[in-house]
Scaffold this motif. Structure first.
Motif, PDB file in Angstrom:
ATOM      1  N   LYS A 128     -29.332  -5.835  57.970  1.00  0.00           N
ATOM      2  CA  LYS A 128     -28.755  -6.938  58.399  1.00  0.00           C
ATOM      3  C   LYS A 128     -27.253  -6.888  57.622  1.00  0.00           C
ATOM      4  O   LYS A 128     -26.890  -6.605  56.727  1.00  0.00           O
ATOM      5  CB  LYS A 128     -29.656  -8.039  57.396  1.00  0.00           C
ATOM      6  N   ALA A 129     -26.502  -7.691  58.674  1.00  0.00           N
ATOM      7  CA  ALA A 129     -24.985  -7.739  58.282  1.00  0.00           C
ATOM      8  C   ALA A 129     -25.026  -8.974  57.363  1.00  0.00           C
ATOM      9  O   ALA A 129     -25.050  -9.996  57.632  1.00  0.00           O
ATOM     10  CB  ALA A 129     -24.204  -7.782  59.593  1.00  0.00           C
ATOM     11  N   MET A 130     -24.361  -8.509  56.164  1.00  0.00           N
ATOM     12  CA  MET A 130     -23.949  -9.455  55.087  1.00  0.00           C
ATOM     13  C   MET A 130     -22.415  -9.813  55.096  1.00  0.00           C
ATOM     14  O   MET A 130     -21.910  -8.867  54.896  1.00  0.00           O
ATOM     15  CB  MET A 130     -24.652  -8.941  53.767  1.00  0.00           C
ATOM     16  N   ALA A 131     -22.208 -11.148  54.970  1.00  0.00           N
ATOM     17  CA  ALA A 131     -20.875 -11.546  55.097  1.00  0.00           C
ATOM     18  C   ALA A 131     -20.445 -11.466  53.611  1.00  0.00           C
ATOM     19  O   ALA A 131     -20.859 -11.715  52.649  1.00  0.00           O
ATOM     20  CB  ALA A 131     -20.687 -13.083  55.329  1.00  0.00           C
ATOM     21  N   ILE A 132     -19.405 -10.358  53.111  1.00  0.00           N
ATOM     22  CA  ILE A 132     -18.848 -10.375  51.856  1.00  0.00           C
ATOM     23  C   ILE A 132     -17.288 -11.359  51.864  1.00  0.00           C
ATOM     24  O   ILE A 132     -16.354 -10.868  52.032  1.00  0.00           O
ATOM     25  CB  ILE A 132     -18.271  -8.812  51.922  1.00  0.00           C
ATOM     26  N   LYS A 133     -17.663 -12.444  51.158  1.00  0.00           N
ATOM     27  CA  LYS A 133     -16.609 -13.342  50.867  1.00  0.00           C
ATOM     28  C   LYS A 133     -16.043 -13.240  49.682  1.00  0.00           C
ATOM     29  O   LYS A 133     -14.786 -13.478  49.240  1.00  0.00           O
ATOM     30  CB  LYS A 133     -17.280 -14.650  50.726  1.00  0.00           C
ATOM     31  N   SER A 134     -16.494 -12.407  48.753  1.00  0.00           N
ATOM     32  CA  SER A 134     -15.983 -11.969  47.420  1.00  0.00           C
ATOM     33  C   SER A 134     -16.740 -10.577  46.987  1.00  0.00           C
ATOM     34  O   SER A 134     -17.823 -10.265  47.605  1.00  0.00           O
ATOM     35  CB  SER A 134     -16.099 -13.073  46.301  1.00  0.00           C
ATOM     36  N   LEU A 135     -16.342  -9.927  46.021  1.00  0.00           N
ATOM     37  CA  LEU A 135     -16.973  -8.594  45.640  1.00  0.00           C
ATOM     38  C   LEU A 135     -18.257  -8.787  45.309  1.00  0.00           C
ATOM     39  O   LEU A 135     -19.081  -7.999  45.216  1.00  0.00           O
ATOM     40  CB  LEU A 135     -15.963  -7.849  44.779  1.00  0.00           C
ATOM     41  N   LYS A 136     -18.626  -9.995  44.479  1.00  0.00           N
ATOM     42  CA  LYS A 136     -20.080 -10.280  44.133  1.00  0.00           C
ATOM     43  C   LYS A 136     -21.013 -10.254  45.175  1.00  0.00           C
ATOM     44  O   LYS A 136     -22.213 -10.078  45.022  1.00  0.00           O
ATOM     45  CB  LYS A 136     -19.989 -11.357  43.029  1.00  0.00           C
ATOM     46  N   ASP A 137     -20.522 -10.533  46.295  1.00  0.00           N
ATOM     47  CA  ASP A 137     -21.483 -10.462  47.394  1.00  0.00           C
ATOM     48  C   ASP A 137     -22.168  -9.180  47.787  1.00  0.00           C
ATOM     49  O   ASP A 137     -23.085  -9.070  48.517  1.00  0.00           O
ATOM     50  CB  ASP A 137     -20.862 -11.130  48.804  1.00  0.00           C
ATOM     51  N   LEU A 138     -21.561  -8.141  47.212  1.00  0.00           N
ATOM     52  CA  LEU A 138     -22.006  -6.843  47.286  1.00  0.00           C
ATOM     53  C   LEU A 138     -23.126  -6.502  46.638  1.00  0.00           C
ATOM     54  O   LEU A 138     -23.962  -5.635  46.957  1.00  0.00           O
ATOM     55  CB  LEU A 138     -20.842  -5.579  47.291  1.00  0.00           C
TER      56      LEU A 138
END
Length: 232
Positions: A198-208
């Motif tokens: 699933k493609a996950m949008a990374i808006k900031s590094l914490k989204d990783l």
């Protein structure tokens, strides 16, 4: 970053420095960088791709008892998990700089007690020996008397040589081959696929963080570069 020469102790080598009184081996280079929260060490960062690291073709070089930057030196299951996570980051156009994977217990021992003597007032004569590490913490003379001043000076030289920013623990996920310190860049504003595709949008590094967890690579949020198999 500025480089400086340092000579560091290596267990089993009997050549002793007249100034520091430890067993010494080779000359290495230390670069100033981010310190790991578990080991306290400012390490030389090596930029490596997942494939090259997994094959063990790039390691931290120059320091006796070096901290590895190879994914191949991690526990097999965790190595596979990290390799997949890094591959997903790179596929999205990001990059990863690995600063530490496996840290030998002998290195952790040297760092831990050098700091204890130099910075915390530990008695050099109270340090328990460790198998495989030939070092005279106490600076004993021929009559068995400890030179406290010389011992503290030598311990401080070791702390500085290892580029330590704070104390090092004796047992950590690094010594257990279950942790990696890495700096991730170039992914903000992009999408990274999790372990389920699933493609996950990374808006900031914490989204990783949830992306890594899906692969079995868990972020220790209090320690910027540190990931492990359980978040410790």
């Amino acid at each position: 970053m500025a480089e400086r020469e340092c000579v560091l102790p290596l267990p089993g080598v009997e050549h002793a420095s007249a100034d520091l009184g430890f067993a010494f081996h080779r000359t290495g280079r230390v670069r100033r960088g981010r310190a790991c929260g578990q080991c306290g060490e400012r390490q030389q960062h090596s930029r490596v791709s997942a494939a090259r690291s997994a094959r063990g073709q790039r390691r931290a070089m120059g320091l006796p008892i070096p901290t590895s930057t190879s994914l191949g030196d991690l526990a097999p299951a965790f190595s596979k998990a990290v390799t997949r996570f890094i591959a997903a980051i790179e596929a999205a156009g990001g990059s990863v700089t690995i600063s530490a994977t496996y840290r030998p217990p002998e290195r952790a021992y040297l760092m831990h007690y050098a700091w204890a003597i130099a910075k915390e007032g530990a008695s050099p004569t109270s340090i328990a020996a460790k198998a495989g590490v030939d070092i005279d913490w106490a600076h004993l003379d021929a009559k068995g008397r400890s030179d406290q001043k010389a011992a503290v000076k030598a311990a401080l030289a070791m702390v500085n040589g290892y580029g330590m920013a704070h104390s090092a623990v004796l047992v950590s996920r690094h010594t257990e081959k279950r942790a990696i310190d890495m700096t991730i860049s170039g992914v903000v504003g992009k999408s990274v696929s999790d372990a389920n595709g699933k493609a996950m949008a990374i808006k900031s590094l914490k989204d990783l963080n949830p992306v890594g967890k899906s692969y079995g690579v868990v972020k220790l949020v209090s320690d910027a570069p540190h990931w492990s198999d359980d978040g410790h």
